[in-house]
Design a protein around this motif. Structure first.
Motif, mmCIF file in Angstrom:
data_model
loop_
_atom_site.group_PDB
_atom_site.id
_atom_site.type_symbol
_atom_site.label_atom_id
_atom_site.label_comp_id
_atom_site.label_asym_id
_atom_site.label_seq_id
_atom_site.Cartn_x
_atom_site.Cartn_y
_atom_site.Cartn_z
ATOM 1 N N PHE A 1 0.596 -1.472 -0.135
ATOM 2 C CA PHE A 1 -0.009 0.035 0.169
ATOM 3 C C PHE A 1 1.126 1.522 -0.206
ATOM 4 C CE2 PHE A 1 -3.423 -2.358 1.832
ATOM 5 C CZ PHE A 1 -4.526 -2.675 0.974
ATOM 6 N N GLU A 2 1.430 1.320 0.654
ATOM 7 C CA GLU A 2 2.995 2.532 0.639
ATOM 8 C C GLU A 2 3.440 2.830 -0.747
ATOM 9 O OE1 GLU A 2 4.838 5.779 2.657
ATOM 10 O OE2 GLU A 2 3.095 4.779 2.359
ATOM 11 N N ALA A 3 3.596 1.283 -1.212
ATOM 12 C CA ALA A 3 4.401 1.583 -2.825
ATOM 13 C C ALA A 3 3.864 2.542 -3.288
ATOM 14 C CB ALA A 3 4.838 0.071 -2.979
ATOM 15 N N CYS A 4 1.824 1.742 -4.100
ATOM 16 C CA CYS A 4 1.455 2.325 -4.629
ATOM 17 C C CYS A 4 0.994 3.836 -4.453
ATOM 18 C CB CYS A 4 -0.264 0.804 -3.646
ATOM 19 S SG CYS A 4 -0.366 -0.249 -4.196
ATOM 20 N N ARG A 5 1.056 4.326 -2.915
ATOM 21 C CA ARG A 5 1.092 5.943 -2.518
ATOM 22 C C ARG A 5 2.458 6.206 -3.294
ATOM 23 N NH1 ARG A 5 2.803 9.455 0.996
ATOM 24 N NH2 ARG A 5 4.336 8.541 1.769
ATOM 25 N N LEU A 6 3.254 5.967 -3.296
ATOM 26 C CA LEU A 6 4.163 6.562 -2.961
ATOM 27 C C LEU A 6 4.335 6.949 -4.946
ATOM 28 C CD1 LEU A 6 7.400 5.068 -0.769
ATOM 29 C CD2 LEU A 6 6.108 7.275 -1.599
ATOM 30 N N LEU A 7 4.296 5.289 -5.701
ATOM 31 C CA LEU A 7 3.728 5.581 -7.526
ATOM 32 C C LEU A 7 2.712 6.881 -7.473
ATOM 33 C CD1 LEU A 7 4.328 1.850 -7.954
ATOM 34 C CD2 LEU A 7 5.914 3.572 -8.690
ATOM 35 N N GLN A 8 1.703 6.666 -7.492
ATOM 36 C CA GLN A 8 1.266 7.976 -7.233
ATOM 37 C C GLN A 8 1.168 9.482 -7.064
ATOM 38 O OE1 GLN A 8 -0.887 7.148 -9.430
ATOM 39 N NE2 GLN A 8 -2.399 8.736 -9.513
ATOM 40 N N LYS A 9 2.643 9.632 -6.529
ATOM 41 C CA LYS A 9 2.488 10.312 -5.906
ATOM 42 C C LYS A 9 1.361 11.272 -4.624
ATOM 43 C CE LYS A 9 5.756 11.381 -8.763
ATOM 44 N NZ LYS A 9 6.171 12.495 -10.365
ATOM 45 N N MET A 10 0.888 10.337 -4.086
ATOM 46 C CA MET A 10 -0.423 10.992 -3.027
ATOM 47 C C MET A 10 0.664 11.455 -1.891
ATOM 48 S SD MET A 10 -2.730 8.147 -3.847
ATOM 49 C CE MET A 10 -4.216 8.576 -2.825
ATOM 50 N N ILE A 11 -0.097 12.323 -1.100
ATOM 51 C CA ILE A 11 0.254 13.129 0.809
ATOM 52 C C ILE A 11 0.377 11.398 1.497
ATOM 53 C CG2 ILE A 11 -0.341 15.558 -0.403
ATOM 54 C CD1 ILE A 11 -2.881 14.642 1.725
ATOM 55 N N ASP A 12 1.233 11.934 2.270
ATOM 56 C CA ASP A 12 1.481 10.721 3.354
ATOM 57 C C ASP A 12 0.237 10.502 4.161
ATOM 58 O OD1 ASP A 12 2.682 8.601 5.430
ATOM 59 O OD2 ASP A 12 4.274 9.861 6.186
ATOM 60 N N ILE A 13 -0.637 9.919 4.115
ATOM 61 C CA ILE A 13 -2.042 9.249 4.816
ATOM 62 C C ILE A 13 -2.829 7.654 4.146
ATOM 63 C CG2 ILE A 13 -4.445 9.466 4.923
ATOM 64 C CD1 ILE A 13 -4.482 12.974 4.685
ATOM 65 N N SER A 14 -2.475 7.294 4.944
ATOM 66 C CA SER A 14 -2.986 5.966 5.326
ATOM 67 C C SER A 14 -4.057 5.522 4.144
ATOM 68 C CB SER A 14 -3.335 5.075 6.399
ATOM 69 O OG SER A 14 -4.124 5.610 7.534
ATOM 70 N N LEU A 15 -4.026 4.045 3.446
ATOM 71 C CA LEU A 15 -5.077 4.457 2.730
ATOM 72 C C LEU A 15 -6.466 4.212 3.483
ATOM 73 C CD1 LEU A 15 -6.360 2.911 -0.109
ATOM 74 C CD2 LEU A 15 -5.855 0.520 1.363
ATOM 75 N N ASP A 16 -6.424 3.869 4.776
ATOM 76 C CA ASP A 16 -8.475 4.075 5.045
ATOM 77 C C ASP A 16 -8.688 5.643 5.489
ATOM 78 O OD1 ASP A 16 -6.497 4.989 7.244
ATOM 79 O OD2 ASP A 16 -7.422 3.899 8.498
ATOM 80 N N GLY A 17 -7.681 6.519 5.607
ATOM 81 C CA GLY A 17 -7.585 7.791 5.394
ATOM 82 C C GLY A 17 -8.529 8.587 4.140
ATOM 83 N N PHE A 18 -7.778 7.930 2.862
ATOM 84 C CA PHE A 18 -8.599 7.786 1.623
ATOM 85 C C PHE A 18 -9.588 7.604 1.156
ATOM 86 C CE2 PHE A 18 -3.874 8.486 0.909
ATOM 87 C CZ PHE A 18 -3.515 9.789 0.287
ATOM 88 N N LEU A 19 -9.713 6.219 1.983
ATOM 89 C CA LEU A 19 -11.356 5.856 1.239
ATOM 90 C C LEU A 19 -12.258 6.889 2.237
ATOM 91 C CD1 LEU A 19 -10.217 2.006 1.788
ATOM 92 C CD2 LEU A 19 -10.235 3.353 -0.451
ATOM 93 N N LEU A 20 -11.625 7.923 3.319
ATOM 94 C CA LEU A 20 -12.674 7.763 4.529
ATOM 95 C C LEU A 20 -13.286 9.708 3.420
ATOM 96 C CD1 LEU A 20 -14.403 8.549 7.425
ATOM 97 C CD2 LEU A 20 -12.099 9.935 7.781
ATOM 98 N N THR A 21 -12.939 9.764 2.571
ATOM 99 C CA THR A 21 -13.149 10.786 1.615
ATOM 100 C C THR A 21 -14.750 10.835 1.146
ATOM 101 O OG1 THR A 21 -10.472 11.423 1.226
ATOM 102 C CG2 THR A 21 -12.199 12.674 -0.228
ATOM 103 N N PRO A 22 -14.709 9.970 0.895
ATOM 104 C CA PRO A 22 -15.818 10.210 0.175
ATOM 105 C C PRO A 22 -17.315 10.894 0.959
ATOM 106 C CG PRO A 22 -15.533 8.774 -1.158
ATOM 107 C CD PRO A 22 -13.891 8.321 0.362
ATOM 108 N N VAL A 23 -17.148 9.290 2.064
ATOM 109 C CA VAL A 23 -18.441 9.899 2.858
ATOM 110 C C VAL A 23 -18.233 11.364 3.738
ATOM 111 C CG1 VAL A 23 -19.013 8.729 5.865
ATOM 112 C CG2 VAL A 23 -17.777 7.591 3.792
ATOM 113 N N GLN A 24 -17.095 12.101 3.252
ATOM 114 C CA GLN A 24 -16.791 13.533 4.055
ATOM 115 C C GLN A 24 -17.684 13.925 2.588
ATOM 116 O OE1 GLN A 24 -12.304 13.138 4.232
ATOM 117 N NE2 GLN A 24 -12.660 13.562 6.916
ATOM 118 N N LYS A 25 -17.579 13.900 1.715
ATOM 119 C CA LYS A 25 -17.525 14.594 1.345
ATOM 120 C C LYS A 25 -19.191 14.499 0.590
ATOM 121 C CE LYS A 25 -17.046 17.444 -3.172
ATOM 122 N NZ LYS A 25 -16.600 17.976 -2.938
#
Length: 510
Positions: free
Chosen positions: A226-250
């Protein structure tokens, strides 16, 4: 790594981190930082998971972490934000030479429109990063992930991504770049109001995603992947569960943004009526999501209730129903019976089950039958002589199949109990029609899983929760990630009604 741990690491490495305010934070404490929804705060210290230290304008102070979300794109959006402030300041300084600026309300509408457009563009990038940075990579590793696991982790986020791209395309067409306050974007939300219902599936699945992720990250190879996926996509340092929270926030944020837009839209503006209607539509979407969440939480309780009933016959309740509308004790008389019988009735959507109480153990129930409410006509019977049964009745109502296959007289002890049952039957029909309109239904997998769980966990008699529990105990506190997830749906530190119904079966209310 949890979200809070990711936040701490991101801030401790010297990076400048910005968070966007989801709610107004109004305070009279000089140690706390006040701000408005939409403001961008520089996060200085996130070592405490509940209260962060931040900087906004010329002020610093503590603020609740649940009132903000870290910006997904930390750099470009903030530069645009600062540039916007500089332009606004320059506009004020040069107003005398350039003529009068925009009236205050129009300037505020401009700000809100720009904020909506900016957050929509950011959100699209965020969804793209998840779909291309994580899901695409996960699908390539069939040795690590099954399709079922991926569906549990990511839900229908790809469907949400496709929909949001379509929504943004419509918003861009209606966005007036030269004079943003003249933009007419309300119609875009109205046009797609039914499409927003796809968020219901995502929100309902999110707790399962958190559980699945928590299991996987206990294994180092998944953490590294998961960390390699984040780095390859050049995403900020937040864990995957944090990214998946965004649609609920939205989906929680749309009503807030539209309320702000309506606040700064003159009634004479061409967009006013559409924005007003869009705000109501998005409130209804949030209400629908909460209701569906409650329904799905209840199906385990219904399955456990059924497992506690002795001598059950026929199909499972969940095969056709997903909600308890009302329950109570009534006397029943059916042709060709000559004597009434005391029974416990449980009215679900589409059907009503009736049971007999055990003579010695009054908390034990025996299955005696059910009625198909889709084919029953409910009749309010006046006190006096009843012609079908040729008897005198009081506080009675009649259920009759249109084809004449069966007629049932039900007697309440008091007039107010009879009226409550009549309202319940009306509520049942309303719920059935509403489910048809919104397309709500249980999947076969959900039904099967609920019954399997019931077989493992039921302790007899489970029906206590319906028969004797007048004041159910407070639900246990949800896991931290889920608690954070749904706090975002209610500002000002109020407990979200999203979680109030866990641990008990809540009847539908009209």
């Amino acid at each position: 790594m949890t979200r809070s741990e990711g936040d701490k690491q991101l801030i401790s490495d010297g990076s400048v981190v910005y968070a966007e305010a989801l709610w107004d934070h109004v305070t009279m404490d000089d140690q706390e930082l006040g701000f408005k929804a939409g403001d961008v705060i520089e996060v200085v210290d996130a070592t405490n998971k509940e209260w962060w230290w931040g900087r906004f304008m010329d002020s610093e102070g503590w603020f609740p972490a649940s009132f903000v979300r870290l910006r997904v794109n930390q750099y470009e959006p903030m530069e645009e934000y600062l540039a916007h402030l500089e332009e606004a300041e320059a506009g004020r300084e040069n107003r005398a030479g350039l003529g009068p600026g925009l009236p205050c309300k129009e300037q505020m509408r401009t700000n809100v429109i720009n904020e909506i457009m900016s957050t929509e563009r950011d959100y699209i990038k965020h969804l793209k990063d998840i779909c291309e940075g994580y899901i695409k990579q996960c699908r390539r590793r069939t040795d690590m992930f099954t399709e079922e696991q991926l569906h549990t982790i990511f839900g229908n986020i790809e469907e949400i991504y496709r929909f949001q791209r379509k929504l943004l395309k419509g918003l861009e067409k209606k966005f007036n770049r030269e004079q943003p306050h003249l933009s007419e974007i309300g119609g875009c939300f109205l046009e797609h109001q039914t499409d927003f219902q796809i968020y219901s599936e995502y929100c309902n699945n999110h707790p399962n995603a958190c559980v699945q992720l928590s299991k996987l990250v206990k294994v180092n190879k998944y953490v590294f992947f998961f960390e390699a996926c984040r780095l390859l996509q050049k995403m900020i340092d937040i864990s995957l569960d944090g990214f998946l929270l965004t649609p609920v926030q939205k989906i929680c944020k749309y009503p807030l943004q539209l309320a702000e837009l309506l606040k700064y839209t003159n009634p004479q503006h061409r967009d006013y009526k559409d924005v007003e209607a869009a705000l109501n539509a998005m409130k209804n979407v949030a209400k629908l999501i909460n209701e569906r969440k409650r329904r799905l939480e209840n199906i385990d309780k219904i399955a456990q209730w059924q497992s506690s009933i002795e001598d059950w016959e026929g199909e499972d309740v969940l095969s056709r129903s997903s909600d308890l509308i009302f329950s109570g004790e009534l006397s029943k008389l059916s042709q060709p019976q000559a004597k009434s019988q005391q029974r416990m009735f449980f009215l679900f959507d589409h059907q009503m089950v009736y049971c007999k109480k055990d003579l010695l153990r009054r908390d034990m129930l025996y299955y005696k039958g059910r009625m198909d409410m889709d084919y029953m006509e409910v009749i309010d019977v006046e006190d006096g002589k009843e012609k079908d049964f040729n008897i005198s009745v009081k506080n009675a109502l009649k259920l009759r199949a249109p084809a004449g296959d069966g007629v049932h007289l039900l007697f309440a002890k008091k007039p107010e109990q009879k009226q409550r049952w009549l309202r319940a039957f009306a509520d049942e029909r309303t719920q059935v029609h509403h489910d048809l309109e919104t397309g709500f239904s249980l999947t076969e997998l959900q039904k099967k899983q609920a019954m399997l769980n019931a077989c493992k966990t039921v302790t007899r008699p489970y029906c206590d929760f319906l028969l004797r529990q007048k004041h159910p105990p407070l639900p246990a506190a949800p896991p931290r990630q889920q608690q954070q997830l749904f706090m975002l749906a209610e500002p000002k530190r109020k407990t979200s009604t999203f979680w109030h119904n866990i641990g008990r079966l809540t009847p539908f209310k009209k």
